[in-house]
Write a protein that holds these residues in place. Structure first.
Motif, PDB file in Angstrom:
ATOM      1  N   ILE A  63      11.712   3.198  -6.740  1.00 39.64           N
ATOM      2  CA  ILE A  63      11.746   4.097  -5.581  1.00 39.64           C
ATOM      3  C   ILE A  63      13.075   3.927  -4.852  1.00 39.64           C
ATOM      4  N   ALA A  64      13.720   5.032  -4.528  1.00 41.72           N
ATOM      5  CA  ALA A  64      15.002   4.998  -3.827  1.00 41.72           C
ATOM      6  C   ALA A  64      14.804   4.675  -2.346  1.00 41.72           C
ATOM      7  N   ALA A  65      15.884   4.277  -1.694  1.00 45.57           N
ATOM      8  CA  ALA A  65      15.844   3.940  -0.265  1.00 45.57           C
ATOM      9  C   ALA A  65      17.228   4.119   0.331  1.00 45.57           C
TER      10      ALA A  65
ATOM     11  N   ALA B 189      10.092  10.719  -4.012  1.00 46.13           N
ATOM     12  CA  ALA B 189      10.474  10.490  -2.606  1.00 46.13           C
ATOM     13  C   ALA B 189      11.235   9.175  -2.465  1.00 46.13           C
ATOM     14  N   TRP B 190      12.045   9.106  -1.422  1.00 42.53           N
ATOM     15  CA  TRP B 190      12.665   7.835  -1.054  1.00 42.53           C
ATOM     16  C   TRP B 190      11.949   7.286   0.181  1.00 42.53           C
ATOM     17  N   VAL B 191      12.095   5.999   0.409  1.00 43.54           N
ATOM     18  CA  VAL B 191      11.376   5.317   1.488  1.00 43.54           C
ATOM     19  C   VAL B 191      12.369   4.716   2.473  1.00 43.54           C
ATOM     20  N   ARG B 192      12.063   4.853   3.748  1.00 41.26           N
ATOM     21  CA  ARG B 192      12.926   4.294   4.793  1.00 41.26           C
ATOM     22  C   ARG B 192      12.862   2.774   4.817  1.00 41.26           C
TER      23      ARG B 192
ATOM     24  N   LEU C 283       0.825  -1.206   0.000  1.00 36.32           N
ATOM     25  CA  LEU C 283       0.000   0.000   0.000  1.00 36.32           C
ATOM     26  C   LEU C 283       0.861   1.259   0.000  1.00 36.32           C
ATOM     27  N   VAL C 284       1.914   1.242   0.796  1.00 38.00           N
ATOM     28  CA  VAL C 284       2.791   2.409   0.892  1.00 38.00           C
ATOM     29  C   VAL C 284       3.522   2.641  -0.421  1.00 38.00           C
ATOM     30  N   ILE C 285       4.029   1.589  -1.024  1.00 32.14           N
ATOM     31  CA  ILE C 285       4.726   1.732  -2.304  1.00 32.14           C
ATOM     32  C   ILE C 285       3.792   2.322  -3.360  1.00 32.14           C
ATOM     33  N   ALA C 286       2.574   1.812  -3.431  1.00 30.33           N
ATOM     34  CA  ALA C 286       1.618   2.326  -4.411  1.00 30.33           C
ATOM     35  C   ALA C 286       1.295   3.792  -4.149  1.00 30.33           C
TER      36      ALA C 286
ATOM     37  N   GLY D  87      13.168  -8.147   1.894  1.00 31.75           N
ATOM     38  CA  GLY D  87      12.495  -8.024   0.607  1.00 31.75           C
ATOM     39  C   GLY D  87      12.023  -6.631   0.267  1.00 31.75           C
ATOM     40  N   LEU D  88      12.042  -5.714   1.236  1.00 31.24           N
ATOM     41  CA  LEU D  88      11.520  -4.376   0.979  1.00 31.24           C
ATOM     42  C   LEU D  88      12.400  -3.611  -0.010  1.00 31.24           C
ATOM     43  N   CYS D  89      13.716  -3.710   0.130  1.00 30.19           N
ATOM     44  CA  CYS D  89      14.603  -3.010  -0.806  1.00 30.19           C
ATOM     45  C   CYS D  89      14.352  -3.459  -2.242  1.00 30.19           C
ATOM     46  N   ARG D  90      14.181  -4.750  -2.434  1.00 29.02           N
ATOM     47  CA  ARG D  90      13.918  -5.268  -3.782  1.00 29.02           C
ATOM     48  C   ARG D  90      12.582  -4.761  -4.313  1.00 29.02           C
ATOM     49  N   ALA D  91      11.576  -4.741  -3.446  1.00 28.87           N
ATOM     50  CA  ALA D  91      10.262  -4.260  -3.871  1.00 28.87           C
ATOM     51  C   ALA D  91      10.320  -2.782  -4.254  1.00 28.87           C
ATOM     52  N   LEU D  92      11.048  -1.994  -3.495  1.00 25.84           N
ATOM     53  CA  LEU D  92      11.185  -0.576  -3.814  1.00 25.84           C
ATOM     54  C   LEU D  92      11.948  -0.385  -5.121  1.00 25.84           C
TER      55      LEU D  92
END
Length: 278
Positions: free
Chosen positions: A199-201, A159-162, A147-150, A189-194
């Protein structure tokens, strides 16, 4: 991310005293990121404290960034939701995870709430957030992360995501390894999803502790062993708000952080490094 090191103050707008403290530290260049709770009733008023804050220069660490600290747990949301307790608050992080795993959470409700918080941020600030994270890091949870990625792609595509995770060696070199390891496991798995979403992280993360003891001793260790995109969370503040279990720690963090600018702190840390290695 525009800097190799981000020292980010969380919970802006949780209370007026916390907002005032964080805004003052940012204007003194003692930190270079502010994460804002746009779901809080006083957000629109407190946001005025951040007018022009992006113009504050932090030396080699860029300008101050202002991001969105999504409120998806433990506090009152903007919208009406079916999972609220008798006080109108969202489930705590542990219960929220259990409900998500049991598929007993209405994700459509959370999607709407996330949209409303992005909209509240933009309404007060006049621009999208520079980065996005969530209170108590529940944005990494299964179901919630999608949901957050979308929402980031819709509302703040630049934006980048923590990602509250780090490598094994850096975590072992810092205090409170269990909390750091737990956060890293939740983030798998979050880095791969971003990356798939474009989306940067951040690439490493620190700041976990039990909110006790000497923050002056803790902070240098959080700042060390970082990557080329290292993020350190902090929680400075003031006042003793009811229900704020870390209020005393906030006051101590603010005192320590206010002693020097971020650039001065890193310079001092670099000077001390040879002595620590001998």
């Amino acid at each position: 991310m525009s800097s190799r090191l981000i020292l980010c103050a969380d919970d802006f707008a949780l209370t007026r005293e916390i907002s005032t403290t964080i805004a003052a530290l940012a204007r003194k260049a003692c930190l270079n990121a502010v994460s804002c709770m746009a779901a809080m009733p006083n957000w629109a008023d407190d946001a005025r404290m951040l007018e022009g804050i992006e113009e504050v220069e932090c030396g080699a660490f860029g300008h101050v960034q202002v991001g969105l600290h999504l409120v998806l747990t433990s506090e009152r949301p903007i919208t009406r939701m079916s999972c609220l307790d008798q006080e109108g608050k969202l489930p705590g992080p542990d219960r929220l995870l259990l409900l998500l795993l049991a598929r007993r959470i209405d994700l459509a409700e959370f999607a709407l709430e996330i949209d409303r918080q992005f909209e509240a941020f933009v309404r007060a600030r006049g621009c999208p957030p520079a980065f996005v994270d969530a209170h108590q890091h529940v944005h990494v949870y299964p179901g919630m992360r999608q949901l957050v990625i979308a929402a980031v792609k819709r509302h703040a595509p630049d934006a980048w995501v923590r990602v509250p995770a780090d490598g094994i060696s850096p975590m072992l070199a810092r205090p409170f390894r269990a909390k750091a390891v737990g956060s890293t496991l939740h983030s798998l798995g979050l880095c791969r999803a971003l990356a798939r979403a474009g989306i940067a992280a951040n690439r490493s993360f620190a700041g976990h502790y039990d909110f006790r003891g000497s923050y002056a001793d803790r902070l240098p260790r959080f700042l060390e062993h970082g990557s080329r995109a290292h993020l350190v969370m902090c929680h400075p503040g003031a006042g003793l708000a009811p229900g704020d279990s870390i209020a005393a720690a906030r006051i101590e963090e603010a005192r320590v952080l206010g002693q020097m600018t971020l650039a001065q702190r890193i310079a001092e840390l670099s000077q001390d490094a040879p002595r620590r290695s001998t």
